[in-house]
Design an enzyme around this catalytic site. Sequence first.
Site, PDB file in Angstrom:
ATOM      1  CB  SER A  93      -0.958  -0.005   1.199  1.00 59.92           C
ATOM      2  OG  SER A  93      -2.034  -0.877   0.966  1.00 59.92           O
TER       3      SER A  93
ATOM      4  CE  LYS B 194      -4.644   1.617  -0.846  1.00 59.92           C
ATOM      5  NZ  LYS B 194      -3.947   0.383  -0.472  1.00 59.92           N
TER       6      LYS B 194
ATOM      7  CE  LYS C 176      -1.502   4.175   2.531  1.00 57.48           C
ATOM      8  NZ  LYS C 176      -1.582   2.968   3.389  1.00 57.48           N
TER       9      LYS C 176
ATOM     10  CB  SER D 262      -4.526   1.567   3.575  1.00 54.43           C
ATOM     11  OG  SER D 262      -3.628   1.225   2.551  1.00 54.43           O
TER      12      SER D 262
END
Length: 369
Positions: free
Chosen positions: A51, A54, A214, A111
């Site tokens: 992720s 992203k 993140k 997420s």
Amino acid sequence: MRKISLIFALFSLIFILPVSAAEYNAALVADMDTGKVLYSENINDLNYPASLTKIMTLYLTFDALEHSRLKLDDYLIVSQNATKASPVKLGLAAGSKIKVEDAIKALTVHSANDVALVLAENLKGGKEGNFASLMTKVANQIGLSKTNFENSSGLPDDDHLSNARDIALMSIAVYKHFPNYWKYFGIKNWTYKGKTYTNGNRLLETYTGCDGMKTGYTNKSKYSLVATASKQGRHVIAVILGAQSKDVRAKVASKMLDKGFEIILNEKPLLKTVAITGDNKSKNTKPKPETEVHVKKTVKGYGVQFGAFSDRSIADKQAQKIKKITGTDVVVETYKSLFRVRVYNLPEHTAQDMCTNVKSQGIDCFIFK
């Protein structure tokens, strides 16, 4: 797109992590303002970014907002295909709508894979594959050299790869190119339609000064994290890939951030190679400002920007360096929370020659009108 670069330096210290390197695949810590890598392990080794992907999906979203192709209060349509995304999702219904700002928060906090797909489809003609190709193209333009994206969320794909170096570059690019939207990576909790979601980046709660960024996980990638923090006007980023658990990634990231601040805030220089910064002055010598801090009201012709920094002293040092290279008057101006280093009022060919010359000496720049 404006290219970002990392600078590598050697330091006279022994860096002992609290866990074995066998418990993670790669790690680095870098100064976000200068791009200087302070410590690294295996940062060119390919890994599955999960992720952390992203971050690039959001980079393109912020770019669309910056160029008025989107507005924060615009609504995005949810396709039937987006509802099939798993396992982490908001559970949006086909045909429903979600505001752009909520979509951003759904990615930075929860997420959500279904929302990543919603953004991809709405930004690139309804096809995630087209959006993934754009992600890779833009990644190359801003300096990522070993990254290939196959989707907008980071779900498993054998060809969906990156490394710690590229992920650091991508993260710093968001920080430098879209400072207005940086705040979204520091949101700890977000409530949507009556349900509250908590950010998976536990350092937002446990590490003083942490302001983003993140987390990532798949069975193949294991646990990954980009964490950023600020202290005494300096901003540091840590990237951890392939950790064996959430505890390991949090512990290693915290240690990396600690060591980063120890290096850049220590009064006694730790650099073995002073020339790495192109400046032989002591770190204790505060550079004098090249100009008054101000914002240009009018621009004639073209200009060149040589970086935007959260710390004035770093911007001043960059301005001195650019003036020495180019022999041109350099402006350090305030823009929101940043200090931009710029030269104004140039003919187009002069601006292009200046930027080419400076880039040849390892300094990032871009031309504006």
